[in-house]
Motif scaffolding. Structure first.
Motif, short mmCIF file in Angstrom:
data_model
loop_
_atom_site.label_atom_id
_atom_site.label_comp_id
_atom_site.label_asym_id
_atom_site.label_seq_id
_atom_site.Cartn_x
_atom_site.Cartn_y
_atom_site.Cartn_z
N ALA A 10 13.12 -4.23 26.08
CA ALA A 10 14.23 -4.84 25.37
C ALA A 10 13.79 -6.07 24.61
N THR A 11 12.72 -6.58 24.97
CA THR A 11 12.26 -7.78 24.25
C THR A 11 11.71 -7.35 22.89
N SER A 12 11.89 -8.23 22.01
CA SER A 12 11.38 -7.91 20.68
C SER A 12 9.87 -8.18 20.62
N ILE A 13 9.29 -7.42 19.90
CA ILE A 13 7.85 -7.54 19.78
C ILE A 13 7.57 -8.64 18.78
N GLN A 14 6.87 -9.59 19.26
CA GLN A 14 6.49 -10.67 18.36
C GLN A 14 5.09 -10.36 17.80
N GLN A 15 5.05 -10.56 16.58
CA GLN A 15 3.77 -10.31 15.95
C GLN A 15 2.95 -11.58 15.94
N ASN A 16 1.74 -11.40 16.10
CA ASN A 16 0.83 -12.53 16.13
C ASN A 16 0.68 -13.04 14.69
N PRO A 17 1.05 -14.35 14.48
CA PRO A 17 0.96 -14.86 13.11
C PRO A 17 -0.49 -15.04 12.66
N LYS A 18 -1.38 -15.02 13.58
CA LYS A 18 -2.77 -15.21 13.20
C LYS A 18 -3.32 -13.97 12.49
N ARG A 19 -2.77 -12.89 12.80
CA ARG A 19 -3.28 -11.66 12.20
C ARG A 19 -2.72 -11.48 10.80
N LYS A 20 -3.59 -11.23 9.94
CA LYS A 20 -3.17 -10.92 8.58
C LYS A 20 -3.64 -9.52 8.28
N GLN A 21 -2.88 -8.91 7.49
CA GLN A 21 -3.28 -7.55 7.14
C GLN A 21 -4.50 -7.63 6.21
N LYS A 22 -5.43 -6.89 6.59
CA LYS A 22 -6.65 -6.86 5.79
C LYS A 22 -6.46 -5.85 4.66
N ILE A 23 -6.75 -6.34 3.52
CA ILE A 23 -6.69 -5.45 2.36
C ILE A 23 -8.12 -4.99 2.10
N SER A 24 -8.27 -3.76 2.28
CA SER A 24 -9.62 -3.24 2.10
C SER A 24 -9.76 -2.74 0.66
N GLN A 25 -10.84 -3.15 0.08
CA GLN A 25 -11.13 -2.70 -1.27
C GLN A 25 -12.30 -1.73 -1.22
N LYS A 26 -12.08 -0.64 -1.78
CA LYS A 26 -13.14 0.35 -1.82
C LYS A 26 -13.96 0.13 -3.10
N LYS A 27 -15.22 0.21 -2.92
CA LYS A 27 -16.08 0.08 -4.08
C LYS A 27 -16.06 1.39 -4.85
N ARG A 28 -15.92 1.23 -6.13
CA ARG A 28 -15.94 2.42 -6.96
C ARG A 28 -17.37 2.69 -7.39
N VAL A 29 -17.79 3.83 -7.10
CA VAL A 29 -19.12 4.24 -7.50
C VAL A 29 -18.96 5.21 -8.67
N THR A 30 -19.51 4.80 -9.79
CA THR A 30 -19.42 5.68 -10.95
C THR A 30 -20.80 6.30 -11.17
N VAL A 31 -20.77 7.56 -11.35
CA VAL A 31 -22.00 8.30 -11.60
C VAL A 31 -22.04 8.62 -13.09
N ARG A 32 -23.05 8.10 -13.73
CA ARG A 32 -23.18 8.36 -15.17
C ARG A 32 -24.15 9.50 -15.38
N TYR A 33 -23.67 10.43 -16.10
CA TYR A 33 -24.51 11.55 -16.45
C TYR A 33 -25.08 11.29 -17.84
N GLY A 34 -26.35 11.43 -18.00
CA GLY A 34 -26.96 11.22 -19.31
C GLY A 34 -28.26 10.45 -19.19
N ILE A 35 -28.65 9.88 -20.30
CA ILE A 35 -29.94 9.20 -20.40
C ILE A 35 -29.71 7.70 -20.45
N SER A 36 -30.55 6.96 -19.76
CA SER A 36 -30.40 5.52 -19.75
C SER A 36 -30.91 4.94 -21.07
N GLY A 37 -30.61 3.67 -21.27
CA GLY A 37 -31.01 3.01 -22.51
C GLY A 37 -32.51 2.91 -22.68
N ALA A 38 -33.23 2.63 -21.59
CA ALA A 38 -34.69 2.53 -21.68
C ALA A 38 -35.31 3.88 -22.05
N GLU A 39 -34.76 4.95 -21.48
CA GLU A 39 -35.27 6.28 -21.82
C GLU A 39 -34.98 6.62 -23.28
#
Length: 121
Positions: A10-39
């Motif tokens: 019956a008690t309300s659940i208190q949330q811990n104020p210390k906890r913050k939601q972590k925002i996870s950022q995913k790294k975008r990996v782009t695969v380039r098809y083709g020839i590089s500038g040096a080539e």
């Protein structure tokens, strides 16, 4: 403490104020098809080098063929001059015959004195 260990539902659940939601950022990996500038630069300069080399070889062949045409022209000229020289030598031989010279001299009124004439060959 975890919220499920408090004992009373019956008690309300208190949330811990210390906890913050972590925002996870995913790294975008782009695969380039083709020839590089040096080539691309490497290919460009190698093609440029090959084109320059082909132009150099073509220019050399053109110069060699030009020299060959000049040489053939000179050979023809030498042949015609040799023939003309032969004809002139024949003409010199016919004009410098002693009988002919003697006939011309007699026409001009000259007489021959055999004691003073010497023929040198």
């Amino acid at each position: 403490m975890k919220s499920y260990n408090q004992g009373n539902l019956a008690t309300s659940i208190q949330q811990n104020p210390k906890r913050k939601q972590k925002i996870s950022q995913k790294k975008r990996v782009t695969v380039r098809y083709g020839i590089s500038g040096a080539e691309k630069l490497t290919y460009f300069f190698s093609i440029l080098f090959l084109v320059a080399l082909c132009l150099l070889i073509t220019a050399r062949y053109a110069q060699i063929s030009s020299y060959n045409f000049q040489m053939i022209k000179m050979q023809k000229e030498i042949k015609t001059l040799t023939e003309a020289t032969g004809e002139l030598r024949v003409q010199i031989d016919t004009l410098s015959r002693p009988e002919r010279i003697q006939q011309i001299a007699e026409k001009m009124g000259l007489t021959s004195n055999d004691s003073t004439v010497r023929v040198v060959k």
